[in-house]
Design an enzyme around this catalytic site. Structure first.
Site, mmCIF file in Angstrom:
data_model
loop_
_atom_site.group_PDB
_atom_site.id
_atom_site.type_symbol
_atom_site.label_atom_id
_atom_site.label_comp_id
_atom_site.label_asym_id
_atom_site.label_seq_id
_atom_site.Cartn_x
_atom_site.Cartn_y
_atom_site.Cartn_z
ATOM 1 N N MET A 18 -5.670 14.711 8.081
ATOM 2 C CA MET A 18 -5.547 14.990 9.638
ATOM 3 C C MET A 18 -4.018 14.312 10.323
ATOM 4 O O MET A 18 -3.698 14.753 11.027
ATOM 5 C CB MET A 18 -6.475 13.957 10.466
ATOM 6 C CG MET A 18 -7.785 14.778 10.331
ATOM 7 S SD MET A 18 -9.082 14.119 11.321
ATOM 8 C CE MET A 18 -9.421 12.655 10.600
ATOM 9 N N ASP A 37 3.957 6.857 6.110
ATOM 10 C CA ASP A 37 3.054 6.848 4.986
ATOM 11 C C ASP A 37 3.280 6.255 3.838
ATOM 12 O O ASP A 37 4.515 5.855 3.652
ATOM 13 C CB ASP A 37 2.706 8.382 4.709
ATOM 14 C CG ASP A 37 1.744 8.878 3.980
ATOM 15 O OD1 ASP A 37 0.528 9.204 4.618
ATOM 16 O OD2 ASP A 37 1.505 8.348 2.652
ATOM 17 N N ASP A 60 3.213 0.433 4.781
ATOM 18 C CA ASP A 60 1.826 0.131 4.434
ATOM 19 C C ASP A 60 1.166 -0.550 5.747
ATOM 20 O O ASP A 60 1.990 -1.621 6.299
ATOM 21 C CB ASP A 60 1.815 -0.816 3.404
ATOM 22 C CG ASP A 60 0.421 -1.642 3.067
ATOM 23 O OD1 ASP A 60 -0.495 -1.703 3.869
ATOM 24 O OD2 ASP A 60 0.337 -2.531 2.023
ATOM 25 N N ASN A 87 -3.717 6.442 13.009
ATOM 26 C CA ASN A 87 -4.354 7.490 12.153
ATOM 27 C C ASN A 87 -4.876 7.002 10.724
ATOM 28 O O ASN A 87 -5.819 7.214 10.182
ATOM 29 C CB ASN A 87 -3.464 8.715 12.076
ATOM 30 C CG ASN A 87 -4.540 9.727 11.038
ATOM 31 O OD1 ASN A 87 -5.323 10.477 11.249
ATOM 32 N ND2 ASN A 87 -3.793 10.082 10.014
ATOM 33 N N TYR A 153 -17.222 -0.010 6.479
ATOM 34 C CA TYR A 153 -16.477 1.122 7.213
ATOM 35 C C TYR A 153 -17.041 0.970 8.844
ATOM 36 O O TYR A 153 -16.283 1.423 9.720
ATOM 37 C CB TYR A 153 -16.775 2.533 6.552
ATOM 38 C CG TYR A 153 -15.782 3.720 7.443
ATOM 39 C CD1 TYR A 153 -14.602 3.746 6.911
ATOM 40 C CD2 TYR A 153 -16.609 4.419 8.136
ATOM 41 C CE1 TYR A 153 -13.955 4.870 7.633
ATOM 42 C CE2 TYR A 153 -15.748 5.523 8.689
ATOM 43 C CZ TYR A 153 -14.506 5.782 8.603
ATOM 44 O OH TYR A 153 -13.871 6.579 9.085
ATOM 45 N N LYS A 157 -15.109 0.593 12.367
ATOM 46 C CA LYS A 157 -14.735 1.256 13.316
ATOM 47 C C LYS A 157 -15.429 1.190 14.708
ATOM 48 O O LYS A 157 -14.882 1.439 15.662
ATOM 49 C CB LYS A 157 -15.347 2.757 12.932
ATOM 50 C CG LYS A 157 -14.651 3.365 11.752
ATOM 51 C CD LYS A 157 -13.144 3.504 12.031
ATOM 52 C CE LYS A 157 -12.434 4.352 10.840
ATOM 53 N NZ LYS A 157 -10.998 4.417 11.224
ATOM 54 N N VAL A 186 -14.657 16.155 9.643
ATOM 55 C CA VAL A 186 -13.759 17.291 9.807
ATOM 56 C C VAL A 186 -13.098 17.548 8.372
ATOM 57 O O VAL A 186 -13.263 16.902 7.500
ATOM 58 C CB VAL A 186 -12.397 16.648 10.704
ATOM 59 C CG1 VAL A 186 -11.155 17.352 10.610
ATOM 60 C CG2 VAL A 186 -12.542 15.866 11.788
#
Length: 272
Positions: A18, A37, A60, A87, A153, A157, A186
Site C-alpha cells: 500500500m 523504507d 527503520d 504506513n 497485532y 492496532k 486489501v
C-alpha cells in the site's frame, strides 16, 4: 492547482504494498514525496522512476536516530514536512496467547506503535515551522474488534487509535491534524503471495462473499481516503477513525433466494 502542490509528504513502508500506492497517488497530485523504507533497493528504484519530486530515505521506524536523519534529509531537499503517512507495520505469526513468544509480542508493538509515535514526534517541529500539517496513522479493522490468535497485532492496532487521539488533542492548536485509517482486507502482494514455499496465499483464507461489498479492497481506494484526510478538504477532521473495509465489520450479509411464488406475489402487490 493540484491538491498537494508545494507540499512535502513522508510515507513510511513506502517501497511496497500500500505504501507504493500512497506514494504514487501523492506524486500524481503534485507533492514532493519522501519514500521512507528499510529496503533501500526498492525505495531508491521507485524514487528514480518518479524523478526529482521524489526522495528515498532509509528508515527503520523503530530508530530515533534514523527518524531524525530522515526528517533532516527531507527538509534539506524539500523544506518542512506537510504530511506524514505512518504506513509501515508488521504482522505477527498466528499463535494462541499461551504459546506466543514474548519477544515477538514486544517486537510487534515496537514496530506498529512505537514506530508511529517516533514518527509523529520527529515531524512535529518541522510541521510547526511549516505552519501546520496532517498525519494519518494506519491502523486496521483489527483495531476495532478482538481477533483470536493475533493478540499482538490486535493490541498494537488498538493502541494506534489511542495514540492518534492523544496526538490530535496535543497538536490541534498547532494546526496539525491526526487521524487513523482502519483498512479491511486489501489486495496487496502481502495478501496475495504465499507466506512461504508450498503454502497458500493469505487471501485464500478470506472469503469476501459475506461482505456487504463482496470483494477485496484495492490499494488505490485506501490511497484516495488517505489523500482526502490529509488535504484541505478534511480541515475539520482530527482525532477520528475512518474504516474502509467493504462492510467487513458490519457482520455477514446473508443472502436469501426469492422463490418464484413470492416474486409473483410481489409483482401483483406492486401492480395493485
Amino acid at each position: 492547482m493540484q491538491r498537494f502542490e508545494n507540499k512535502t509528504v513522508i510515507v513510511t513502508g513506502a517501497g511496497g504494498g500500500m505504501g507504493v500506492s500512497h506514494v504514487r497517488a501523492y506524486h500524481a497530485e503534485g507533492a514532493d514525496v519522501v519514500i521512507a523504507d528499510r529496503d533501500t533497493e526498492r525505495g531508491a528504484a521507485l524514487a528514480a522512476e518518479l524523478g526529482e519530486r521524489a526522495l528515498h530515505v532509509a528508515l527503520d521506524i523503530t530508530s530515533e536516530e534514523q527518524w531524525a536523519a530522515a526528517v533532516a534529509a527531507t527538509e534539506e531537499r524539500f523544506g518542512p514536512v506537510s504530511v506524514l503517512v505512518n504506513n509501515a507495520g508488521m504482522q505477527q505469526a498466528a499463535a494462541p496467547i499461551e504459546h506466543m513468544d514474548a519477544d515477538a509480542f514486544r517486537r510487534t508493538l515496537d514496530v506498529n506503535v512505537t514506530g508511529q509515535f517516533l514518527g509523529i514526534r520527529a515531524v512535529t517541529p518541522s510541521m510547526r515551522r511549516g505552519g501546520g500539517g496532517a498525519v494519518v496513522n494506519i491502523s486496521s479493522t483489527m483495531g476495532n474488534v478482538g481477533t483470536a490468535y493475533y493478540a499482538a497485532y490486535t493490541a498494537s492496532k488498538w493502541a494506534v487509535r489511542g495514540l492518534t487521539k492523544s496526538a490530535a488533542l496535543e497538536l490541534g492548536r498547532d494546526g496539525i491534524r491526526v487521524n487513523s485509517v482502519h483498512p479491511g482486507v486489501v489486495s496487496t502482494p502481502f495478501i496475495n503471495a504465499p507466506v512461504a514455499a508450498g503454502e497458500r496465499p493469505i487471501a485464500d483464507f478470506y472469503s469476501p462473499a459475506p461482505f456487504a461489498v463482496p470483494r477485496l479492497g484495492e490499494p488505490v481506494e485506501l490511497s484516495q481516503l488517505v489523500l482526502f484526510l490529509t488535504s484541505a478538504d478534511a480541515a475539520f477532521a482530527t482525532g477520528s477513525e475512518f474504516v474502509l473495509d467493504g462492510g467487513l465489520l458490519l457482520g455477514p450479509a446473508l443472502q436469501y433466494e426469492t422463490s418464484s411464488d413470492s416474486e409473483g406475489a410481489r409483482r401483483e402487490s406492486e401492480a395493485a
